[in-house]
Each structure stands twice: as structure tokens, then as C-alpha cells.
Design a protein around this motif. Sequence first.
Motif, mmCIF file in Angstrom:
data_model
loop_
_atom_site.group_PDB
_atom_site.id
_atom_site.type_symbol
_atom_site.label_atom_id
_atom_site.label_comp_id
_atom_site.label_asym_id
_atom_site.label_seq_id
_atom_site.Cartn_x
_atom_site.Cartn_y
_atom_site.Cartn_z
ATOM 1 N N GLU A 20 -31.119 20.539 -21.772
ATOM 2 C CA GLU A 20 -32.040 21.427 -22.529
ATOM 3 C C GLU A 20 -32.260 22.783 -21.938
ATOM 4 O O GLU A 20 -32.060 24.007 -22.616
ATOM 5 N N ARG A 21 -32.489 22.823 -20.413
ATOM 6 C CA ARG A 21 -32.517 24.231 -19.893
ATOM 7 C C ARG A 21 -31.291 24.988 -19.958
ATOM 8 O O ARG A 21 -31.276 26.084 -20.198
ATOM 9 N N ALA B 209 -16.170 34.082 -34.190
ATOM 10 C CA ALA B 209 -16.168 32.583 -34.385
ATOM 11 C C ALA B 209 -16.023 31.551 -33.192
ATOM 12 O O ALA B 209 -16.086 30.514 -33.328
ATOM 13 N N GLU B 210 -15.772 32.225 -32.009
ATOM 14 C CA GLU B 210 -15.530 31.115 -30.615
ATOM 15 C C GLU B 210 -16.752 30.152 -30.767
ATOM 16 O O GLU B 210 -17.838 30.983 -30.752
ATOM 17 N N ASP B 211 -16.497 29.212 -30.410
ATOM 18 C CA ASP B 211 -17.611 28.252 -29.956
ATOM 19 C C ASP B 211 -17.056 26.981 -29.279
ATOM 20 O O ASP B 211 -15.992 26.800 -29.096
ATOM 21 N N THR B 212 -18.283 26.314 -28.656
ATOM 22 C CA THR B 212 -17.793 25.049 -27.918
ATOM 23 C C THR B 212 -18.764 24.055 -28.438
ATOM 24 O O THR B 212 -19.889 24.287 -28.566
ATOM 25 N N LYS B 213 -18.352 22.709 -28.677
ATOM 26 C CA LYS B 213 -19.144 21.790 -28.988
ATOM 27 C C LYS B 213 -20.329 21.869 -27.828
ATOM 28 O O LYS B 213 -20.384 21.669 -26.825
ATOM 29 N N GLU B 214 -21.436 21.478 -28.325
ATOM 30 C CA GLU B 214 -22.680 21.155 -27.506
ATOM 31 C C GLU B 214 -22.715 20.027 -26.485
ATOM 32 O O GLU B 214 -22.749 20.303 -25.202
ATOM 33 N N GLU B 215 -22.003 19.098 -26.852
ATOM 34 C CA GLU B 215 -21.995 17.906 -25.853
ATOM 35 C C GLU B 215 -20.799 18.344 -24.750
ATOM 36 O O GLU B 215 -20.846 17.804 -23.631
ATOM 37 N N ASP B 216 -19.707 19.022 -25.075
ATOM 38 C CA ASP B 216 -18.716 19.564 -24.092
ATOM 39 C C ASP B 216 -19.385 20.795 -23.256
ATOM 40 O O ASP B 216 -18.977 20.723 -22.070
#
Lengths: 412, 412
Positions: free
Chosen positions: B10-11, B385-392
Motif C-alpha cells: 500500500e505504501r 497510455a503506459e501502464d503496468t498491472k498493480e499486482e506486477d
Amino acid sequence: MDLMVKIKPERLLADLHELRKFGACGKGVVRTAFSQVDLDSRQWLIGKMTEVGLHVQVDVIGNVIGYSRNSGQALLMGSHTDTQPEGGWLDGSLGVIYALEVARTLLELPNTQYLAVDIASWMDEEGTFCGLLGSRSFCGKISPKVIANAKDRSGLTLTEVIHAAGLNEVPVARIDPGRYVAYLEAHIEQGARLVSAKKRIGVVTAIVGIRSFKLVFTGEQNHAGTTPMQLRKDAGMALIRLANDIDATYGKISGDTTVWTIGHVKFEPGSHSIVPGHAEMMLQFRDPDSQLLDRFEAVLYDLVATGKKTGPVEITIEPLGAPIPPAFMDDGLQEHIVRAAETHAPGDWIRMPSGAGHDAMVFADILPTAMLFVPSIGGISHSFAEDTKEEDIVLGCQVFATAAASILKAHI
Amino acid sequence: MDLMVKIKPERLLADLHELRKFGACGKGVVRTAFSQVDLDSRQWLIGKMTEVGLHVQVDVIGNVIGYSRNSGQALLMGSHTDTQPEGGWLDGSLGVIYALEVARTLLELPNTQYLAVDIASWMDEEGTFCGLLGSRSFCGKISPKVIANAKDRSGLTLTEVIHAAGLNEVPVARIDPGRYVAYLEAHIEQGARLVSAKKRIGVVTAIVGIRSFKLVFTGEQNHAGTTPMQLRKDAGMALIRLANDIDATYGKISGDTTVWTIGHVKFEPGSHSIVPGHAEMMLQFRDPDSQLLDRFEAVLYDLVATGKKTGPVEITIEPLGAPIPPAFMDDGLQEHIVRAAETHAPGDWIRMPSGAGHDAMVFADILPTAMLFVPSIGGISHSFAEDTKEEDIVLGCQVFATAAASILKAHI
């Protein structure tokens, strides 16, 4: 003896140099349509027309028109005082100040002072918002929708600048064809034909047709290091390949007088380490032969269709403004100009087509129309370096004035 | 059991999203080096580093470095917080916030709190003024002359922005190689390799070499209607032909991993009815093989020489920034990352080269260096549009923290 009208060279040159100060930038001028310097120069021109005793109208679109108070049919003479983003000092301005000098010269001389000459500066010939805007509006050849949609490259709309100039409540000026004997326009040649031929006056036979297009390429913006070549949707590279194909194909099918230009190209976002996701270009071609223009357009659409089929980049194409058909100058008027040229500069003139578009092309199917050219040093135009020898400027106006008087006298 | 360090997801995510606010623009970020939002974000980062108890130094070039107060050799971890003109929110930022999260996680845990981790945000990795500026300055790999000449595309100099930021009196920070065990950097992949392979962690083996060039075409600006094709010196058309030739030739001699990009093209004055008198383009190519880069450069100079000989447009070419040689990652460090990946995500990792340049390449011949990649959704980067899945994002930091602890413990 042939008719011979004497203009005042110092007055002509003084006015040209005074107009040049509005937007002066080194040797050139930046006075795009509806810019503050353009509006200021129109005020100055209104003053000049009023001094001559003309009745001046400024219309909604910014046209400045000075009507003669003489009775009888009139000659309409004009050109434009707006410039390209990096304009020369004579492009357009020469024709407007010639018209002014002809009007006042004829009014001063006893044997011509009864002749009616109307003069005009047509708004935005150069297409900051819409090419040939003023003359098309005056001739009723532009739809309200085109005017409503017109904007400059920064997105500023024509409607906004008309409001800002306080012109929105002003009526539009429309031509009364019955009033006019003919439309005459003088202009710098903007090419090197006169200089090459060592002649000082060009009698224009026809104005080329012009078609312009905007092509937009939509791919996928991505990192220039991590995106393998086979996965790219490179809008910039698609543009380069298509532009190269268009140029190569046009080289094979063009005529002697055909020209084509890719004057504008933009890649977005435009960083050296990003595959462009968006690209656009503007293409224009010109020729006096409408069938050749048709062939050029067909080839263009074919190449775009092939590019779209090949992929992976989307390509759209749309005309940039209305196509401009070739316009032919009136034979009778050409004869008057030829005789005036023979009077003032025997043997020093040629007949020639105009590679550039001019307001005159808008009038050519409404009134008998003619144009006179003076030489451009080095053939250079649409550039700060554009210039014409002082003696050629004076001679051109001299010929123009005599031709104008001759045309009016023959008609009335 | 293998070493396993638990970060606080979370941090980590909260800090990434807080940093994202500086220059947020839709889903993306505009935070180019030395812009006000960049300077503001550095103040925020200084606060974060100070909270963790690090000794923070901001150097003359704008690098923000937090030094551990623990004794013993340290691990140096970092990346950059500046962005492309249209940047994604994770490019660079991910590595800096990972470093912050690793530093504070290790300081919190009883079995790692004695370990020393220094963290940094290197200035201007993206090359607004000078690519990899901060890391090259820190490693003593940039000359004062290059810094004195550096400017952005608007002409603003690096010297001016350093003064404006009040940094001109501040000393430069230089690496003490003896202090460090290794340099580690995490980054988004910025390509589609991990996504294609359906893996979540990339262990980088090498970073490609990069060479960039600026080509300038000088012809003669003229009117697009009155200048016959054979008399033109069309800078734009010369650019299109050469660009097309370069692309076609490169297609024949490239390797599997080679990429080349024409990311920037500009025509001047850029009007659809003016033959461009000036044009420029930027070309870049990348490969891990220096000999292939040499061949690409030789072909480029040959094609430019041929273009100059053919005429009529003048062409100049110059390297855009210093060439960047390929950099190889340390085998031992790669093993630590592999073990950490196996601990947190068994089987869910691959070894891979980096097609993008990174600050890590500057360190690779000074310290043992390694990099970890997390997937980029759709392979999209250098884009809003660049992004990465939160879990990754969380998994990557988890692996990075365990690898960092493992490297330090193995060494001390």
C-alpha cells in the motif's frame, strides 16, 4: 499615337514602402490575414482610398473596397495585402498599390478623369484561414459553412477574428457584375520565367489549377528502443514511404508545367527516441490542364488506398480547401495590355501562364479578367528575400495604367 | 529457506501515485527535466528520503541522492523521475520509488536494518537537455563542455535552468566506487516481450547500444506554384528521399534485435504552398552488437555523402549526443535476482536484453550492475497510455527487495 497615361513613380514607391512597414521583418513582411498589423494596414489603405475620393467599404470578411464616384461602367482592380507567414514585401501589395496609383492617376488627368475605377484589397488570399477568402466571398463563391469552419493552424477560428476586428455586424460586399467592364490584377511573377527570358512585363494567358490535400497517419506511439521493427505502427515511417512513392510516381506522369509540393510535414510527439504515433503532411499540385490534375488526384488516392491496405498505419486523406480550377485570361484584355507594353517598353514583354494562384482566378468566369506580371529577382517569392527592381516596379504600373485607360475607353 | 523480505504494497503504491500527481496529464505525466513540476517532485522526494533517515544531497546537476547512515559497503539503487515530453507515469518513477521502498523496508526489518542502501533520482535521463545527464555526471562521464552546450529544443540552456533552480553554487556529487557493492535499477520493460512470454519479471542480461544523429537539409525556400520542378532546391523532398533510402537499406542489413527510428522531422516554413528551404530529422538506431552499430553508422554517412553529391540540397549530419555503447549486466547479480524471483514467483521470470537505454548502462563499467523489469501492458511506453498491472508493480518490488538484501548479505 497610342494612348499613354503617366503615373507618378515617387508616389507609387512611397506608398509601397509605407505599406511595407506594417509587419516589416528584415527585408520581408509578416502580415498574415487578420493579424493586428494586417488590420492596421487596412486602416492605412482606407485612408489612402478616401484621399483619392473613393467611397470606401469594409465588409464582414475584411475586404477593403474603394468605389469610384464616377458614373458609367467601371474597371475593378485589386489584389491582396495579407502575406504568407514569412512573406515578401511585394506579393499582393504591389497589385493593390498599382490599383491605387492607377485610380488616382486617371482621376488627375483631364482626358481620363471621367473613367470609373474601383479598387480592392481582398482578404486572406494567402489562406491563413481560407485561401482567396475575400475574392471568393465578393464573388459569392464561398459557403457560410466553409467560413464557419475556417481556422488558422493554431486553431483560431475565422469567426473569432471577425468578431475581434469588430466586423461581425458589418454587411458582406457582393459583386454587381453589371457594374464592371473587367477585372484587372497586377502581381509579381513569383517565378523566374521573365528573368530567364530577360523580359520586363508578363501578359498572363492562364492561371494554373491547384489541388491541395492533407494526409493524416495514425499509428501507435511507442518506445524507440523496446518496440521491435515488426511490431511497430510507425506513423512517421508510413508518411515517408508514401511521400516518396507519390513523388516518384508524379515524376513519371507530370507535364512540362506541372509542379507538386510537400510543404508541411509533422511527426508527433516528435522526440528522437519515440516511435511517432501520429504524422501529417500537406501535398499540393498545380497545372493548367484539368485532366492532368485529375490523373494526379487519382494516383494519390490509389497510393493512399494501397498504403491503407498494406498497413499497419491508418491513413486518411482530405482535400485542403476547395480545388481551384484553371482560369483563362480574356483575349481582348490581353491585347490591351500587350499594346500598353509595346507603348512603354517595346518588345520587352512576353505572354506566359501563371504558376501561382491569384484572386483574378476567382473573377475569371464572372468578368473578363486579365493579369500583368513584373519580374521577381532570382524568381524568389514567398520568402523574405522576394524583391523586384525599382525600374520594373515603375514600368509595370505605367503599363498597367495605360492598359486600364485603354480598356475603359474602348468600352465606354 | 531462502531469504525473503516483505515490502509494504500500500505504501509503495501510495508513493507512486503521489509522485504521479507532479505533472499529471490524463493517464500520463509531463515532467521534463528542470520543469517546475520536476523541481517540485524533487522537493517531495527529498522529504520522503529524509523521513526514512537518509542523508540527502542535491547536487549541481539536480541529482537527488539519499545516503544511508549505516556503516559498511552499500548498495546503490536508483532510476529517474523526469519524463518524456509526453511521458508515462511509471517510466523511471517506478525504479526510484522501488529504491525508496527497498531502503525503508530493509531499515525496518530486524535482520536487514544494519544494511546500507543509497538511493537516487538521476537528473534528465530522458534527454530534455542531455540524455542520462545525472548518472553520467555522478560517474564523471560527462565533460563540462557538453554541460555548457546542453540546451532543450526551445534553445533554453542547461546552465540557465541550473541557475534558475538555484543550484549553481551547489557542489557536484561524484561516485565513490569503493563505497558500493553494486548498482541496481528496476524499470518497466517498455516493450512487449514479458507480456508476449506471459512472464512477470525480466532479469536483464544487457542493454543495447544507442547512436543518434541530427540531419539538416538546406535548400531554397520558394513559391510552390511558380518554381519549376527542375529548378527547385526542395529541402523537404531531399529529406523524404534520404529517409526512405536509409530505411530501405537498414531493412536489408539489420539483425534480429536492431531497431531504427526517425522520431522527429520538421519542414520550414511548413506551409502547404511553399517549397521548404530548410528541413531536419533525427535518426536513432540501437543494438547490443557494437559492430552492427558501426555498419549502420557507415551506411548512414555513405547515404548522406551520396545525397550531397547528387544535390541540389546541402545536407549536414552530426551525432546527437554521445554514442552509448552496449552494457552487460553482472552475472552474479543476475543470479541473486533470479533466486529472488524464484522465491516470490516461481517460474514466472525470464532473462532478456533491454532495448531501452537506462541509467544502469552508465554504471556498468564502474560497478557490478543489474536490472529488473516488470511488464508493460501492451508493451506501450513513452506514451500517456503506459501502464503496468498493480499486482506486477507489487511483485516486482517484492523481488527487488529480496534480491537487494540477498546481494548485500552475500557481500558483507
